[in-house]
Write an enzyme that holds these catalytic residues in place. Structure first.
Site, PDB file in Angstrom:
ATOM      1  N   HIS A  73       0.846  -1.183   0.000  1.00  0.00           N
ATOM      2  CA  HIS A  73       0.000   0.000   0.000  1.00  0.00           C
ATOM      3  C   HIS A  73       0.890   1.245   0.000  1.00  0.00           C
ATOM      4  O   HIS A  73       2.077   1.176   0.353  1.00  0.00           O
ATOM      5  CB  HIS A  73      -0.895   0.014   1.238  1.00  0.00           C
ATOM      6  CG  HIS A  73      -1.977  -1.016   1.231  1.00  0.00           C
ATOM      7  ND1 HIS A  73      -3.094  -0.919   2.026  1.00  0.00           N
ATOM      8  CD2 HIS A  73      -2.118  -2.167   0.517  1.00  0.00           C
ATOM      9  CE1 HIS A  73      -3.882  -1.956   1.808  1.00  0.00           C
ATOM     10  NE2 HIS A  73      -3.308  -2.735   0.907  1.00  0.00           N
ATOM     11  N   CYS A  90      -5.790   2.403   5.899  1.00  0.00           N
ATOM     12  CA  CYS A  90      -6.495   1.176   6.262  1.00  0.00           C
ATOM     13  C   CYS A  90      -5.900   0.660   7.580  1.00  0.00           C
ATOM     14  O   CYS A  90      -4.872   1.170   8.041  1.00  0.00           O
ATOM     15  CB  CYS A  90      -6.346   0.133   5.152  1.00  0.00           C
ATOM     16  SG  CYS A  90      -4.703  -0.623   5.076  1.00  0.00           S
ATOM     17  N   CYS A 131      -2.123  -0.179   7.293  1.00  0.00           N
ATOM     18  CA  CYS A 131      -1.280   1.007   7.160  1.00  0.00           C
ATOM     19  C   CYS A 131      -1.256   1.823   8.445  1.00  0.00           C
ATOM     20  O   CYS A 131      -0.205   2.335   8.832  1.00  0.00           O
ATOM     21  CB  CYS A 131      -1.752   1.853   5.983  1.00  0.00           C
ATOM     22  SG  CYS A 131      -1.487   1.030   4.396  1.00  0.00           S
ATOM     23  N   GLU A 169       1.123   3.867   1.974  1.00  0.00           N
ATOM     24  CA  GLU A 169       1.728   4.230   3.248  1.00  0.00           C
ATOM     25  C   GLU A 169       2.854   3.279   3.627  1.00  0.00           C
ATOM     26  O   GLU A 169       3.903   3.711   4.116  1.00  0.00           O
ATOM     27  CB  GLU A 169       0.670   4.244   4.370  1.00  0.00           C
ATOM     28  CG  GLU A 169      -0.430   5.258   4.163  1.00  0.00           C
ATOM     29  CD  GLU A 169      -1.637   4.732   3.379  1.00  0.00           C
ATOM     30  OE1 GLU A 169      -2.710   5.335   3.506  1.00  0.00           O
ATOM     31  OE2 GLU A 169      -1.510   3.727   2.647  1.00  0.00           O
TER      32      GLU A 169
END
Length: 165
Positions: free
Chosen positions: A62, A92, A95, A64
Site C-alpha cells: 500500500h 487502512c 497502514c 503508506e
C-alpha cells in the site's frame, strides 16, 4: 492551533497535493489503486510511496507502507519520530498499524475510508474482525506449539545486545 481546515498551512496543502498527484500518476501508469503517500521531516520530503499491490503481487504494498519502507531506508532507521505522513486516503488498518509501529508524529489524509469503499476499497471487514475474539474471526485461527515457541521469546528477553523497538 486547531486542525480545522482553514488552519492548514500552504505547505500542508502543497504536500497533500503531491500525495494526491502521486496517487493519480502511478494509478494511471498501472502500478495499482489510486493511493499515494509522502513522508516529510522538518517540512522536507524524505520519501514517497504509492500503491503497488497489483504490479508487484504484494498485498502489503500500500502507499503508506511503501512510503514508510522508503523513508526508513533513506534515513537509515526503523524509527520515524519527527516525521509526518501525507496520504491521499485515510489509512487502512494495516497502514495505520505500520504508521504507529514507525512512530510517525502526525497523519494528514484526504479521502476518507467511506470514499475508498465507494470505489471498491472497503476495509469494513477488517475493522469488524479486529475486535472479535480469535475464535469468532472469519479466518480460522488455532494456537500450535506454544510451549516450543516461547523459548526464542525468553532468549530475546535475556539477550543483552538486542536492539529494542
Amino acid at each position: 492551533m486547531c486542525d480545522c481546515p482553514h488552519h492548514f498551512t500552504e505547505e500542508n496543502r502543497s504536500l497533500m497535493r503531491k500525495a494526491i498527484a502521486l496517487s493519480k500518476e502511478k494509478m494511471e501508469a498501472g502500478f495499482g489503486g489510486p493511493f499515494g503517500a509522502i513522508i516529510t521531516k522538518d517540512g522536507k520530503v524524505i520519501a514517497e510511496g504509492y500503491n503497488q499491490v497489483t504490479s508487484s503481487n504484494d498485498p502489503t504494498a500500500h502507499a503508506e507502507v511503501t512510503a514508510i519502507r522508503n523513508a526508513c531506508q533513506a534515513l537509515g532507521t526503523f524509527d520515524l519520530k519527527g516525521c509526518e505522513i501525507y496520504t491521499s486516503c485515510e489509512p487502512c488498518p494495516m497502514c495505520l498499524s505500520a504508521i504507529y509501529w514507525a512512530r510517525l508524529d502526525k497523519i494528514y489524509y484526504a479521502n476518507s475510508r467511506e470514499d475508498a469503499a465507494e470505489i471498491g476499497f472497503d476495509d469494513a471487514l477488517l475493522y469488524d474482525e479486529i475486535p472479535k475474539p480469535i475464535e469468532q474471526r472469519s479466518i480460522p485461527t488455532e494456537r500450535l506449539l506454544e510451549d516450543e515457541a516461547i523459548k526464542p521469546f525468553k532468549d530475546w528477553q535475556a539477550k543483552e545486545d538486542k536492539v529494542p523497538y
